[in-house]
Design an enzyme around this catalytic site. Structure first.
Site, PDB file in Angstrom:
ATOM      1  N   ASP A  22     -32.038 104.897 -15.249  1.00 57.26           N
ATOM      2  CA  ASP A  22     -30.638 105.154 -14.903  1.00 57.26           C
ATOM      3  C   ASP A  22     -30.421 106.631 -14.589  1.00 57.26           C
ATOM      4  O   ASP A  22     -31.109 107.495 -15.127  1.00 57.26           O
ATOM      5  CB  ASP A  22     -29.767 104.728 -16.109  1.00 57.26           C
ATOM      6  CG  ASP A  22     -28.321 104.500 -15.712  1.00 57.26           C
ATOM      7  OD1 ASP A  22     -28.007 104.576 -14.507  1.00 57.26           O
ATOM      8  OD2 ASP A  22     -27.498 104.251 -16.609  1.00 57.26           O
ATOM      9  N   HIS A  39     -32.202 107.758  -5.567  1.00 56.70           N
ATOM     10  CA  HIS A  39     -33.139 106.646  -5.766  1.00 56.70           C
ATOM     11  C   HIS A  39     -34.537 107.031  -5.258  1.00 56.70           C
ATOM     12  O   HIS A  39     -35.544 106.688  -5.870  1.00 56.70           O
ATOM     13  CB  HIS A  39     -32.645 105.388  -5.036  1.00 56.70           C
ATOM     14  CG  HIS A  39     -31.363 104.837  -5.601  1.00 56.70           C
ATOM     15  ND1 HIS A  39     -31.173 104.671  -6.956  1.00 56.70           N
ATOM     16  CD2 HIS A  39     -30.215 104.424  -5.016  1.00 56.70           C
ATOM     17  CE1 HIS A  39     -29.951 104.169  -7.164  1.00 56.70           C
ATOM     18  NE2 HIS A  39     -29.355 104.028  -6.005  1.00 56.70           N
ATOM     19  N   LEU A 133     -53.282  98.510 -17.060  1.00 49.72           N
ATOM     20  CA  LEU A 133     -51.838  98.592 -17.311  1.00 49.72           C
ATOM     21  C   LEU A 133     -51.172  97.519 -16.462  1.00 49.72           C
ATOM     22  O   LEU A 133     -51.469  97.398 -15.277  1.00 49.72           O
ATOM     23  CB  LEU A 133     -51.307  99.977 -16.892  1.00 49.72           C
ATOM     24  CG  LEU A 133     -49.783 100.135 -16.813  1.00 49.72           C
ATOM     25  CD1 LEU A 133     -49.146 100.070 -18.197  1.00 49.72           C
ATOM     26  CD2 LEU A 133     -49.404 101.461 -16.135  1.00 49.72           C
TER      27      LEU A 133
HETATM   28  C1  FPP Z   1     -29.704 103.184 -11.699  1.00 49.71           C
HETATM   29  O1  FPP Z   1     -29.178 104.450 -11.410  1.00 49.71           O
HETATM   30  C2  FPP Z   1     -30.857 102.936 -10.861  1.00 49.71           C
HETATM   31  C3  FPP Z   1     -31.005 101.870 -10.009  1.00 49.71           C
HETATM   32  C4  FPP Z   1     -29.980 100.827  -9.866  1.00 49.71           C
HETATM   33  C5  FPP Z   1     -32.172 101.740  -9.154  1.00 49.71           C
HETATM   34  C6  FPP Z   1     -33.478 102.135  -9.768  1.00 49.71           C
HETATM   35  C7  FPP Z   1     -34.444 102.357  -8.687  1.00 49.71           C
HETATM   36  C8  FPP Z   1     -35.361 103.323  -8.639  1.00 49.71           C
HETATM   37  C9  FPP Z   1     -35.603 104.291  -9.699  1.00 49.71           C
HETATM   38  C10 FPP Z   1     -36.202 103.440  -7.468  1.00 49.71           C
HETATM   39  C11 FPP Z   1     -37.530 102.815  -7.744  1.00 49.71           C
HETATM   40  C12 FPP Z   1     -37.512 101.528  -7.129  1.00 49.71           C
HETATM   41  C13 FPP Z   1     -38.524 100.660  -7.145  1.00 49.71           C
HETATM   42  C14 FPP Z   1     -38.399  99.522  -6.252  1.00 49.71           C
HETATM   43  C15 FPP Z   1     -39.713 100.752  -7.981  1.00 49.71           C
HETATM   44  P1  FPP Z   1     -27.684 104.557 -10.863  1.00 49.71           P
HETATM   45  O2  FPP Z   1     -27.728 104.478  -9.375  1.00 49.71           O
HETATM   46  O3  FPP Z   1     -26.821 103.528 -11.497  1.00 49.71           O
HETATM   47  O4  FPP Z   1     -27.309 105.993 -11.334  1.00 49.71           O
HETATM   48  P2  FPP Z   1     -25.860 106.497 -11.748  1.00 49.71           P
HETATM   49  O5  FPP Z   1     -25.469 105.727 -12.985  1.00 49.71           O
HETATM   50  O6  FPP Z   1     -26.111 107.945 -12.028  1.00 49.71           O
HETATM   51  O7  FPP Z   1     -24.956 106.262 -10.593  1.00 49.71           O
END
Ligand code: FPP
Length: 250
Positions: A22, A39, A133
């Site tokens: 997150d 992301h 892993l």
């Molecule tokens: C939450 O942060 C994150 C996500 C919904 C996406 C997670 C994806 C990645 C880390 C990219 C890696 C992807 C793959 C396919 C391996 P948020 O966008 O809710 O953050 P915020 O709460 O700060 O808005």
């Protein structure tokens, strides 16, 4: 780390770590960048986290990359996350395979574009023989949806009501065959389950860090594991229970 600081030793290694990655959006906002840049930055550190897991002897790593609820985000963000998954598979699969990483997917692949779905399936097949892993990618995953799917499949298979027990339910989940997570890490300070491994995480230890996911590195992972080592896992009993001996074990 400062050269004078003595590193606290790792005393206990979790078999399975699951992560709610997150804070990508906030990471981007703090830099005046679009959410997708966050992301993408969150993808860059995946390789170092995989390496660290191998180094620390973690056997299973589950990553929450796209939830069943994330379809409700703006269309360009959803599209961007699909593109990121395709890129990660294209760029990382060969390397992961070389490093002995096995890829698994949890969630429903049906709603993904057929080409993307095929990419995921190919990567799973290519890495199926690896055992250093196991990385479980939770993509289009939701804990409640997983239960709905499990109940549907149980009914379709004609399972008798008297045959239903905890072990049987576990075997019908997307995570069948994967041990329950010992440690669930959530970055960015939020303290919510967000529909993640709601059955499997019944006795998981939680670790929440304020660090945003793109900044989460080997040292952060180490801190989480050290903290896990201090926990006394009792699984509802009064005395600590040794690993692999808890009442939920099948
Ligand atoms: C939450 O942060 C994150 C996500 C919904 C996406 C997670 C994806 C990645 C880390 C990219 C890696 C992807 C793959 C396919 C391996 P948020 O966008 O809710 O953050 P915020 O709460 O700060 O808005």
């Amino acid at each position: 780390m400062s050269p004078h600081k003595v590193e606290e030793p790792i005393t206990k290694i979790p078999t399975h770590i699951a992560v709610i990655m997150d804070g990508n959006g906030r990471w981007a906002a703090r830099r005046g960048l679009p959410r997708l840049a966050g992301h993408r930055a969150g993808t860059e550190n995946l390789r170092r986290v995989f390496r660290a897991c191998v180094e620390f002897g973690i056997q299973y790593l589950t990553l929450y990359a796209f939830s069943t609820e994330n379809w409700g985000r703006p269309e360009d963000e959803v599209k961007g996350l699909m593109g990121i998954l395709a890129d990660v598979i294209d760029r990382e699969t060969a390397e992961l395979n070389k490093e002995g990483v096995r890829l698994r997917h949890i969630g429903r692949l049906e709603r993904l574009d057929p080409l993307l779905r095929q990419k995921v399936l190919n990567a799973i097949q290519l890495t199926a023989h690896n055992d250093r892993l196991t990385v479980c990618l939770a993509f289009n995953y939701g804990g409640r949806d997983e239960m709905v799917c499990a109940v549907q499949r149980m009914i379709e298979s004609g399972v008798a009501a008297s045959a239903v027990n905890e072990s049987l339910i576990s075997n019908y989940l997307f995570t069948a065959g994967i041990p329950d997570p010992d440690l669930i890490i959530r970055t960015s300070g939020e303290m919510r389950m967000s529909n993640f491994l709601i059955w499997q995480g019944a006795y998981a230890e939680w670790y929440v860090t304020n660090t945003l996911w793109p900044d989460f590195d080997k040292e952060e992972l180490r801190k989480a594991i050290v903290d896990y080592g201090r926990r006394e896992r009792r699984f509802g009993l009064v005395v600590p229970v040794k690993k692999d001996q808890h009442p939920g074990d099948q």
